[in-house]
Enzyme design. Sequence first.
Site: not given
Length: 519
Positions: A113, A233, A277, A344, A379
């Site tokens: 990811e 997100h 992100r 998110h 994060r």
Amino acid sequence: MTAPHAVVVGSGIAGLTVALHAVAGGCRVTVVTKDVLDHANTRFAQGGIAGVMFDDDRVEDHVRDTLTAGAGLNDPEAVRVLVTEGPARIRELIDLGVGFDRDASGGFVKGLEAAHSYPRILHAGGDATGTAIERALVASLRASKVEVIEHAFLVDLVTARGRVAGVDLIVGETPTSAGTRHTIEADAVVLATGGVGELYAHSTNPPVATGDGIAAALRAGAAVSDLEFIQFHPTIIGAGDAFLVSEAVRGEGATLIDDEGRRFVFDTHPDGELAPRDIVARAIARRAAEQGAPVRLDTTVVHSTDPDARAQFLAARFPTIDAAVRARGLDWAREPIPVTPAAHYLMGGVSTDLFGRTTVPGLYAVGEAARTGVHGANRLASNSLLEGAVFGARAGDAIAGDATATWPAPMLASPHAPDAAAHPAGGLVPFSRAALQRLMWDDAGLVRDAAGLRHAAAVLAGWRAELRYPVTEHDFENENLLLVAAYLVAAALARTDSVGAHFRSDAVAAVPLAEQVPA
């Protein structure tokens, strides 16, 4: 000696892990949850859980990836705790029955990811990792001596003699009946109430994410920090109700393209679709604004040139997402699908030490409601489930000993309390949750500036000054959202630079040209 009584508010991975560790440590434990036991944000987690579980991965690399994604504002000690203790917590989940996906040789399937330098993500059921974890934890809890009270809404914390001494609840409210008020006394209260997705007009969170625990902690005098850091997100399906398309899809090779078919994220970051992100989300917002239409996620480049084989792969690897895409009349095996960002995850929250202790004796916070310091300004993907497991276990293990010990010295107080502000020019729009969500999306969302944040502060101050008399859960939720929103906006105003998920368009000198989003 009577066993200390711990009340855990919330039933996601963090809360359930606290409960299981606390009861194993000799505590009497009650879990109260706003909905049914298994209806927590955890079950919506698709991508997986990150951890150093492979011989060719390194703790130092996971630490570095986490610090890089967090723009260096993480607490390094907390990050090291997360990464070094993470594998043991993942093995604990396996022992509880979580069936992480395995390959033909029996080894764990590796997932990659964004912003990870190594494919260290474990997933279960393809894209149903959260559901698998929640199911296993709930089964273990049901088999334990933990008492469970469902449909119990946290109205407030009970305090006595300078410490938290219990919880005030509404239990059993339904659309047609009022529910009853209950007070439960406790030696320790653990807030595991999740985030604040309901603050925003577009969110991946379930409707229960109304910041109840953070608001209760604020009213009790607990310190909060980093509330300005809201992660958006990048990829929510741009059709129908908000539905998240996991980063793992991009990890499998999907690309983001504009109307010209160009992979535009590389204009902003050399890692393209697998950049952190916050960068990907802003790149999407910028390009969508430029072309006047949503950008698209292209999965036609994944796995195979044969669309039928590709469709089979997508359905097997991402069954939940595949069903959601097709329910909206889209065929992502054959054509790119529209995507857009949405709120998110909250990186900040109630300030804690490395065992979940807050600045108020007897009060703990874990999971998304807590600011442990592991996430910094943004994060890292799939670190949220890991944080819940690691720090949930630490808090659960600490409660029994803390009951007879002196509470540690308090940390610094909250630095950015909201000030009273003049009502906005033109008068005050009547308060409603929808109006609050529009305000926060427009003025304290993905792109912020001083003018918008001051406008939001003024509106919030006006709404908070109005007399309201909450009776129902929805009424109390609104008050909680207003309180947390005021602190979030105050923190965003105080941080005048752009860093991580907090993007100030008026801090041009601190922002690369490609990161400047048009109005």
